[in-house]
Enzyme design. Structure first.
Site, PDB file in Angstrom:
ATOM      1  N   HIS A 142       5.693   5.957  11.303  1.00 58.58           N
ATOM      2  CA  HIS A 142       5.136   5.845   9.947  1.00 58.58           C
ATOM      3  C   HIS A 142       4.193   7.029   9.740  1.00 58.58           C
ATOM      4  O   HIS A 142       2.976   6.882   9.710  1.00 58.58           O
ATOM      5  CB  HIS A 142       4.382   4.521   9.816  1.00 58.58           C
ATOM      6  CG  HIS A 142       4.064   4.125   8.406  1.00 58.58           C
ATOM      7  ND1 HIS A 142       4.217   4.967   7.328  1.00 58.58           N
ATOM      8  CD2 HIS A 142       3.594   2.943   7.899  1.00 58.58           C
ATOM      9  CE1 HIS A 142       3.852   4.334   6.224  1.00 58.58           C
ATOM     10  NE2 HIS A 142       3.484   3.107   6.548  1.00 58.58           N
TER      11      HIS A 142
ATOM     12  N   ARG B 290      11.619   3.741   3.047  1.00 56.43           N
ATOM     13  CA  ARG B 290      11.235   2.775   4.072  1.00 56.43           C
ATOM     14  C   ARG B 290      12.457   1.920   4.361  1.00 56.43           C
ATOM     15  O   ARG B 290      13.149   1.486   3.445  1.00 56.43           O
ATOM     16  CB  ARG B 290      10.069   1.885   3.633  1.00 56.43           C
ATOM     17  CG  ARG B 290       9.858   0.705   4.597  1.00 56.43           C
ATOM     18  CD  ARG B 290       8.596  -0.055   4.336  1.00 56.43           C
ATOM     19  NE  ARG B 290       7.435   0.744   4.706  1.00 56.43           N
ATOM     20  CZ  ARG B 290       6.192   0.252   4.750  1.00 56.43           C
ATOM     21  NH1 ARG B 290       5.951  -1.003   4.413  1.00 56.43           N
ATOM     22  NH2 ARG B 290       5.199   1.030   5.088  1.00 56.43           N
TER      23      ARG B 290
ATOM     24  N   LYS C  80      25.974  -4.397  -2.489  1.00 61.63           N
ATOM     25  CA  LYS C  80      27.439  -4.384  -2.520  1.00 61.63           C
ATOM     26  C   LYS C  80      28.041  -3.731  -1.276  1.00 61.63           C
ATOM     27  O   LYS C  80      29.256  -3.693  -1.129  1.00 61.63           O
ATOM     28  CB  LYS C  80      27.924  -3.625  -3.760  1.00 61.63           C
ATOM     29  CG  LYS C  80      27.392  -4.182  -5.077  1.00 61.63           C
ATOM     30  CD  LYS C  80      27.796  -3.270  -6.242  1.00 61.63           C
ATOM     31  CE  LYS C  80      27.156  -3.725  -7.542  1.00 61.63           C
ATOM     32  NZ  LYS C  80      27.481  -2.810  -8.672  1.00 61.63           N
TER      33      LYS C  80
ATOM     34  N   ARG D 204       0.803  -1.212   0.000  1.00 60.51           N
ATOM     35  CA  ARG D 204       0.000   0.000   0.000  1.00 60.51           C
ATOM     36  C   ARG D 204       0.841   1.270   0.000  1.00 60.51           C
ATOM     37  O   ARG D 204       0.597   2.185  -0.790  1.00 60.51           O
ATOM     38  CB  ARG D 204      -0.946   0.010   1.219  1.00 60.51           C
ATOM     39  CG  ARG D 204      -2.260  -0.697   1.003  1.00 60.51           C
ATOM     40  CD  ARG D 204      -2.756  -1.303   2.293  1.00 60.51           C
ATOM     41  NE  ARG D 204      -1.814  -2.315   2.746  1.00 60.51           N
ATOM     42  CZ  ARG D 204      -1.816  -3.567   2.301  1.00 60.51           C
ATOM     43  NH1 ARG D 204      -2.718  -3.942   1.432  1.00 60.51           N
ATOM     44  NH2 ARG D 204      -0.929  -4.445   2.732  1.00 60.51           N
ATOM     45  N   THR D 205       1.831   1.340   0.874  1.00 55.99           N
ATOM     46  CA  THR D 205       2.595   2.593   0.975  1.00 55.99           C
ATOM     47  C   THR D 205       3.360   2.868  -0.309  1.00 55.99           C
ATOM     48  O   THR D 205       3.309   3.973  -0.864  1.00 55.99           O
ATOM     49  CB  THR D 205       3.552   2.531   2.176  1.00 55.99           C
ATOM     50  OG1 THR D 205       2.795   2.296   3.365  1.00 55.99           O
ATOM     51  CG2 THR D 205       4.307   3.841   2.318  1.00 55.99           C
TER      52      THR D 205
END
Length: 348
Positions: free
Chosen positions: A129, A101, A80, A51-52
Protein backbone atom coordinates in the site's frame (compact mmCIF):
# COMPACT_ATOMS: atom_id res chain seq x y z
CA UNK A 1 8.40 7.65 -12.20
CA UNK A 2 6.13 5.57 -14.41
CA UNK A 3 3.91 3.47 -12.11
CA UNK A 4 3.80 3.39 -8.30
CA UNK A 5 3.35 -0.27 -7.38
CA UNK A 6 5.58 -0.22 -4.31
CA UNK A 7 7.56 2.49 -2.56
CA UNK A 8 10.71 1.00 -4.11
CA UNK A 9 9.53 2.36 -7.47
CA UNK A 10 10.53 5.82 -6.21
CA UNK A 11 14.12 6.98 -6.15
CA UNK A 12 15.21 8.83 -3.04
CA UNK A 13 15.28 12.01 -5.15
CA UNK A 14 11.67 11.43 -6.24
CA UNK A 15 10.60 10.95 -2.63
CA UNK A 16 12.29 14.23 -1.64
CA UNK A 17 10.64 16.00 -4.58
CA UNK A 18 7.21 14.67 -3.56
CA UNK A 19 7.77 15.77 0.03
CA UNK A 20 8.80 19.25 -1.16
CA UNK A 21 5.65 19.47 -3.28
CA UNK A 22 3.63 18.27 -0.25
CA UNK A 23 4.99 21.06 1.94
CA UNK A 24 4.37 23.67 -0.76
CA UNK A 25 0.74 22.56 -1.10
CA UNK A 26 0.33 22.82 2.67
CA UNK A 27 1.71 26.37 2.63
CA UNK A 28 -0.08 27.63 -0.50
CA UNK A 29 -3.12 25.43 -1.26
CA UNK A 30 -4.79 28.11 -3.38
CA UNK A 31 -1.92 28.07 -5.87
CA UNK A 32 -2.87 24.53 -6.93
CA UNK A 33 -6.62 25.00 -7.39
CA UNK A 34 -6.46 24.62 -11.20
CA UNK A 35 -3.23 22.65 -11.55
CA UNK A 36 -4.92 19.60 -13.15
CA UNK A 37 -7.98 21.22 -14.69
CA UNK A 38 -9.14 19.20 -17.70
CA UNK A 39 -7.46 15.98 -16.53
CA UNK A 40 -9.15 12.89 -15.13
CA UNK A 41 -8.40 10.19 -12.59
CA UNK A 42 -9.79 6.66 -12.88
CA UNK A 43 -10.61 5.37 -9.40
CA UNK A 44 -11.02 1.57 -9.48
CA UNK A 45 -11.82 0.14 -6.06
CA UNK A 46 -12.48 -3.59 -6.13
CA UNK A 47 -12.45 -3.54 -2.30
CA UNK A 48 -14.17 -1.23 0.20
CA UNK A 49 -12.27 1.89 1.19
CA UNK A 50 -12.97 5.15 2.97
CA UNK A 51 -9.78 7.17 3.53
CA UNK A 52 -7.79 6.05 0.49
CA UNK A 53 -10.60 6.37 -2.03
CA UNK A 54 -12.01 9.63 -0.68
CA UNK A 55 -8.58 11.21 -0.22
CA UNK A 56 -7.63 10.43 -3.83
CA UNK A 57 -10.93 11.82 -5.10
CA UNK A 58 -10.66 14.91 -2.88
CA UNK A 59 -7.03 15.39 -3.96
CA UNK A 60 -7.95 15.32 -7.65
CA UNK A 61 -10.89 17.67 -7.17
CA UNK A 62 -8.80 20.13 -5.14
CA UNK A 63 -6.37 20.22 -8.07
CA UNK A 64 -9.22 21.07 -10.44
CA UNK A 65 -9.43 17.65 -12.11
CA UNK A 66 -12.24 15.15 -12.53
CA UNK A 67 -12.75 11.62 -11.20
CA UNK A 68 -14.64 8.61 -12.53
CA UNK A 69 -14.67 4.93 -11.61
CA UNK A 70 -16.37 2.58 -9.18
CA UNK A 71 -16.31 1.76 -5.49
CA UNK A 72 -18.17 -1.53 -5.96
CA UNK A 73 -17.12 -3.92 -8.76
CA UNK A 74 -20.62 -5.42 -8.73
CA UNK A 75 -21.81 -2.23 -10.43
CA UNK A 76 -19.38 -2.68 -13.35
CA UNK A 77 -18.70 -5.20 -16.11
CA UNK A 78 -16.42 -7.03 -13.69
CA UNK A 79 -19.66 -8.53 -12.36
CA UNK A 80 -20.14 -10.02 -15.85
CA UNK A 81 -16.67 -11.56 -15.80
CA UNK A 82 -14.53 -8.90 -17.46
CA UNK A 83 -10.81 -9.51 -16.91
CA UNK A 84 -8.47 -7.10 -15.16
CA UNK A 85 -6.56 -6.75 -18.42
CA UNK A 86 -9.63 -5.65 -20.39
CA UNK A 87 -10.81 -3.25 -17.67
CA UNK A 88 -7.41 -1.55 -17.48
CA UNK A 89 -6.90 -1.41 -21.25
CA UNK A 90 -10.26 0.32 -21.60
CA UNK A 91 -10.04 2.66 -18.61
CA UNK A 92 -6.49 3.84 -19.32
CA UNK A 93 -7.79 5.14 -22.65
CA UNK A 94 -10.13 7.49 -20.77
CA UNK A 95 -7.94 8.71 -17.90
CA UNK A 96 -4.67 10.51 -17.20
CA UNK A 97 -3.88 8.23 -14.25
CA UNK A 98 -5.37 5.05 -12.77
CA UNK A 99 -5.68 4.29 -9.05
CA UNK A 100 -6.53 0.69 -8.22
CA UNK A 101 -7.34 -1.24 -5.07
CA UNK A 102 -7.84 -4.98 -5.43
CA UNK A 103 -8.11 -7.97 -3.07
CA UNK A 104 -5.63 -10.02 -5.12
CA UNK A 105 -1.94 -9.62 -4.29
CA UNK A 106 0.07 -8.46 -7.27
CA UNK A 107 -2.96 -7.00 -9.05
CA UNK A 108 -1.48 -3.50 -9.35
CA UNK A 109 1.64 -4.82 -11.09
CA UNK A 110 -0.58 -6.91 -13.36
CA UNK A 111 -2.68 -3.83 -14.20
CA UNK A 112 0.42 -1.81 -15.05
CA UNK A 113 1.36 -4.30 -17.78
CA UNK A 114 -1.71 -3.34 -19.81
CA UNK A 115 -2.12 0.35 -19.02
CA UNK A 116 -1.13 3.26 -21.24
CA UNK A 117 -1.32 5.59 -18.23
CA UNK A 118 0.44 5.54 -14.83
CA UNK A 119 -1.02 3.03 -12.39
CA UNK A 120 -0.99 3.82 -8.67
CA UNK A 121 -1.39 0.93 -6.23
CA UNK A 122 -3.99 1.80 -3.58
CA UNK A 123 -3.61 -1.61 -1.93
CA UNK A 124 -3.30 -5.11 -3.40
CA UNK A 125 -4.55 -7.71 -0.94
CA UNK A 126 -2.15 -8.15 1.96
CA UNK A 127 0.85 -7.19 -0.16
CA UNK A 128 1.53 -3.44 -0.52
CA UNK A 129 0.00 0.00 0.00
CA UNK A 130 2.60 2.55 -1.14
CA UNK A 131 0.44 5.69 -0.94
CA UNK A 132 -0.28 4.91 2.71
CA UNK A 133 3.49 4.74 3.14
CA UNK A 134 3.85 8.14 1.49
CA UNK A 135 1.28 9.38 4.01
CA UNK A 136 3.14 7.80 6.92
CA UNK A 137 6.54 9.18 5.94
CA UNK A 138 5.17 12.64 5.20
CA UNK A 139 3.44 12.74 8.60
CA UNK A 140 6.51 11.54 10.52
CA UNK A 141 8.83 13.97 8.70
CA UNK A 142 6.49 16.91 9.22
CA UNK A 143 5.71 16.17 12.89
CA UNK A 144 9.10 14.90 14.09
CA UNK A 145 11.41 16.62 11.61
CA UNK A 146 13.07 13.48 10.23
CA UNK A 147 12.83 9.74 9.67
CA UNK A 148 16.51 8.83 10.00
CA UNK A 149 17.51 7.47 13.39
CA UNK A 150 14.01 6.79 14.72
CA UNK A 151 12.90 3.80 16.79
CA UNK A 152 9.56 2.67 15.34
CA UNK A 153 7.28 0.07 16.87
CA UNK A 154 4.82 -1.71 14.59
CA UNK A 155 2.05 -3.51 16.44
CA UNK A 156 -0.77 -5.86 15.47
CA UNK A 157 -1.21 -7.68 12.16
CA UNK A 158 2.25 -7.92 10.64
CA UNK A 159 1.42 -10.96 8.51
CA UNK A 160 -1.42 -9.62 6.36
CA UNK A 161 -0.95 -5.88 6.93
CA UNK A 162 -0.08 -4.36 3.54
CA UNK A 163 0.55 -0.99 5.22
CA UNK A 164 3.18 -2.70 7.39
CA UNK A 165 4.89 -4.36 4.43
CA UNK A 166 5.04 -1.11 2.47
CA UNK A 167 6.27 0.90 5.44
CA UNK A 168 9.08 -1.55 6.15
CA UNK A 169 10.06 -1.53 2.48
CA UNK A 170 10.38 2.26 2.66
CA UNK A 171 12.20 2.37 6.00
CA UNK A 172 15.00 0.27 4.49
CA UNK A 173 15.92 3.39 2.53
CA UNK A 174 16.63 5.49 5.64
CA UNK A 175 19.60 5.51 8.00
CA UNK A 176 19.81 4.33 11.60
CA UNK A 177 16.28 2.95 11.81
CA UNK A 178 15.35 0.50 14.56
CA UNK A 179 12.07 -1.38 14.25
CA UNK A 180 10.41 -3.33 17.04
CA UNK A 181 7.85 -5.83 15.76
CA UNK A 182 5.04 -6.40 18.25
CA UNK A 183 2.65 -9.22 17.38
CA UNK A 184 1.33 -12.65 18.20
CA UNK A 185 3.37 -15.48 16.61
CA UNK A 186 0.45 -16.25 14.27
CA UNK A 187 0.58 -12.70 12.88
CA UNK A 188 4.35 -12.36 12.61
CA UNK A 189 6.03 -10.63 9.68
CA UNK A 190 6.30 -12.83 6.53
CA UNK A 191 9.70 -14.36 5.88
CA UNK A 192 10.27 -12.45 2.61
CA UNK A 193 9.70 -9.09 4.33
CA UNK A 194 11.96 -9.99 7.25
CA UNK A 195 14.71 -11.18 4.91
CA UNK A 196 14.57 -7.94 2.90
CA UNK A 197 14.91 -5.85 6.09
CA UNK A 198 17.80 -7.92 7.36
CA UNK A 199 19.58 -7.77 4.00
CA UNK A 200 19.30 -3.97 4.13
CA UNK A 201 20.92 -3.95 7.58
CA UNK A 202 17.84 -2.74 9.45
CA UNK A 203 17.88 -3.35 13.20
CA UNK A 204 14.88 -5.59 13.95
CA UNK A 205 13.60 -6.54 17.38
CA UNK A 206 10.67 -8.69 18.39
CA UNK A 207 8.31 -8.19 21.33
CA UNK A 208 5.14 -9.93 22.41
CA UNK A 209 4.15 -7.35 25.04
CA UNK A 210 3.14 -3.82 23.98
CA UNK A 211 3.45 -2.37 27.47
CA UNK A 212 7.07 -3.45 27.84
CA UNK A 213 8.02 -2.27 24.33
CA UNK A 214 6.45 1.19 24.28
CA UNK A 215 8.96 3.04 26.46
CA UNK A 216 11.76 3.21 23.90
CA UNK A 217 9.69 4.15 20.86
CA UNK A 218 9.63 7.40 18.90
CA UNK A 219 6.68 6.20 16.82
CA UNK A 220 4.09 3.54 17.60
CA UNK A 221 2.35 2.30 14.44
CA UNK A 222 -0.80 0.43 15.42
CA UNK A 223 -2.67 -1.81 12.98
CA UNK A 224 -5.95 -3.70 13.08
CA UNK A 225 -6.32 -7.44 12.76
CA UNK A 226 -8.08 -7.70 9.41
CA UNK A 227 -11.14 -9.95 9.38
CA UNK A 228 -11.20 -10.04 5.56
CA UNK A 229 -7.76 -11.71 5.34
CA UNK A 230 -8.69 -14.75 7.47
CA UNK A 231 -10.01 -17.97 5.95
CA UNK A 232 -10.95 -19.22 9.45
CA UNK A 233 -13.32 -16.86 11.37
CA UNK A 234 -12.45 -18.62 14.64
CA UNK A 235 -8.78 -17.71 14.24
CA UNK A 236 -9.73 -14.07 13.66
CA UNK A 237 -11.88 -14.01 16.82
CA UNK A 238 -9.03 -15.51 18.83
CA UNK A 239 -6.47 -12.94 17.68
CA UNK A 240 -8.43 -9.72 17.10
CA UNK A 241 -8.14 -8.29 20.64
CA UNK A 242 -4.55 -9.30 21.31
CA UNK A 243 -3.16 -5.73 21.43
CA UNK A 244 -5.14 -2.75 22.67
CA UNK A 245 -3.59 0.68 23.26
CA UNK A 246 -5.13 2.34 26.34
CA UNK A 247 -4.30 5.47 28.36
CA UNK A 248 -2.73 3.16 30.92
CA UNK A 249 -0.32 1.72 28.35
CA UNK A 250 0.43 5.25 27.09
CA UNK A 251 1.71 6.20 30.55
CA UNK A 252 4.90 4.28 29.77
CA UNK A 253 5.59 6.11 26.47
CA UNK A 254 7.83 9.09 25.76
CA UNK A 255 6.16 12.49 25.99
CA UNK A 256 6.91 13.22 22.32
CA UNK A 257 6.10 9.75 20.88
CA UNK A 258 3.66 9.69 17.94
CA UNK A 259 0.80 7.21 17.82
CA UNK A 260 -0.07 6.42 14.21
CA UNK A 261 -2.61 4.13 12.57
CA UNK A 262 -3.59 3.70 8.89
CA UNK A 263 -7.24 3.34 9.99
CA UNK A 264 -9.93 2.11 10.22
CA UNK A 265 -9.59 0.92 13.79
CA UNK A 266 -11.72 -1.69 15.49
CA UNK A 267 -10.90 -1.45 19.18
CA UNK A 268 -7.10 -1.68 19.05
CA UNK A 269 -6.84 1.99 20.10
CA UNK A 270 -9.13 2.94 22.96
CA UNK A 271 -11.14 6.07 22.05
CA UNK A 272 -9.82 7.69 25.25
CA UNK A 273 -6.39 7.84 23.59
CA UNK A 274 -7.83 10.29 21.03
CA UNK A 275 -7.48 13.10 23.58
CA UNK A 276 -3.77 12.42 24.10
CA UNK A 277 -1.64 15.03 22.23
CA UNK A 278 0.55 12.19 20.98
CA UNK A 279 -2.36 10.68 19.01
CA UNK A 280 -1.54 11.62 15.40
CA UNK A 281 -3.74 9.26 13.37
CA UNK A 282 -6.44 11.75 12.36
CA UNK A 283 -3.82 14.32 11.33
CA UNK A 284 -2.03 11.50 9.51
CA UNK A 285 -5.22 10.81 7.51
CA UNK A 286 -5.64 14.50 6.64
CA UNK A 287 -2.06 14.73 5.42
CA UNK A 288 -2.71 11.69 3.22
CA UNK A 289 -4.88 13.80 0.95
CA UNK A 290 -2.10 16.36 0.55
CA UNK A 291 0.65 13.88 -0.30
CA UNK A 292 -1.73 12.29 -2.84
CA UNK A 293 -2.18 15.73 -4.38
CA UNK A 294 1.59 15.91 -4.79
CA UNK A 295 1.64 12.44 -6.34
CA UNK A 296 -1.17 13.23 -8.80
CA UNK A 297 0.63 16.38 -9.91
CA UNK A 298 3.46 14.12 -11.08
CA UNK A 299 1.60 11.11 -12.46
CA UNK A 300 -1.16 12.88 -14.41
CA UNK A 301 1.40 14.88 -16.37
CA UNK A 302 3.39 11.89 -17.60
CA UNK A 303 3.19 11.06 -21.32
CA UNK A 304 1.31 8.02 -22.56
CA UNK A 305 3.35 4.97 -23.50
CA UNK A 306 2.46 1.67 -25.14
CA UNK A 307 2.14 -1.21 -22.65
CA UNK A 308 5.17 -3.50 -22.62
CA UNK A 309 4.31 -7.12 -21.87
CA UNK A 310 7.42 -9.03 -20.74
CA UNK A 311 8.20 -12.23 -22.58
CA UNK A 312 9.31 -14.98 -20.20
CA UNK A 313 9.38 -18.74 -20.38
CA UNK A 314 6.23 -20.53 -19.29
CA UNK A 315 5.90 -22.97 -16.42
CA UNK A 316 5.90 -20.55 -13.48
CA UNK A 317 3.27 -21.28 -10.82
CA UNK A 318 2.75 -19.05 -7.80
CA UNK A 319 2.28 -20.86 -4.51
CA UNK A 320 0.28 -18.03 -2.98
CA UNK A 321 -3.49 -18.71 -3.22
CA UNK A 322 -4.14 -14.95 -2.86
CA UNK A 323 -1.95 -14.03 -5.85
CA UNK A 324 -3.54 -12.37 -8.87
CA UNK A 325 -2.12 -15.15 -11.06
CA UNK A 326 -4.61 -17.56 -9.49
CA UNK A 327 -7.50 -15.62 -11.01
CA UNK A 328 -6.10 -13.85 -14.09
CA UNK A 329 -4.65 -16.91 -15.80
CA UNK A 330 -3.49 -15.11 -18.98
CA UNK A 331 -0.82 -13.12 -17.13
CA UNK A 332 2.77 -13.58 -18.27
CA UNK A 333 4.84 -15.53 -15.74
CA UNK A 334 7.05 -13.05 -13.92
CA UNK A 335 9.60 -14.44 -11.50
CA UNK A 336 12.97 -13.67 -9.98
CA UNK A 337 14.34 -17.15 -9.39
CA UNK A 338 11.64 -18.89 -7.37
CA UNK A 339 9.96 -15.64 -6.25
CA UNK A 340 6.76 -14.42 -7.88
CA UNK A 341 7.28 -10.79 -8.86
CA UNK A 342 3.55 -10.09 -8.65
CA UNK A 343 3.07 -10.89 -4.95
CA UNK A 344 6.65 -11.63 -3.75
CA UNK A 345 5.77 -15.14 -2.58
CA UNK A 346 7.87 -18.18 -3.36
CA UNK A 347 6.93 -20.45 -6.26
CA UNK A 348 5.60 -23.94 -5.69
Amino acid sequence: MRHLIDFSDLTQEEWHALYHSFTEILKHPGDYRDALRGQTLASLFYEPSTRTRLSFEAAMQRLGGGVFGFSDPQSSSIYKGESLKDTIAMVSGYADAVVIRHPREGSALAASLYSTRPVVNAGDGGHCHPTQTLTDLAAVTLLLGQVDGLHIGICGDLKYGRTVHSLLSALRRFDGITVTLISAPELALPAYARAACEEAGMALREERNLRSAIGGLDVLYMTRVQRERFADPAEYERLKDGYILTPGVMEGAKREMLVMHPLPRFGEIDVAVDDDPRAAYFEQARLGMVIRMALLLETCRLPSLAPKIPQQKSGFACANPRCVTQEERYLPPLADGDMCRYCESRAG
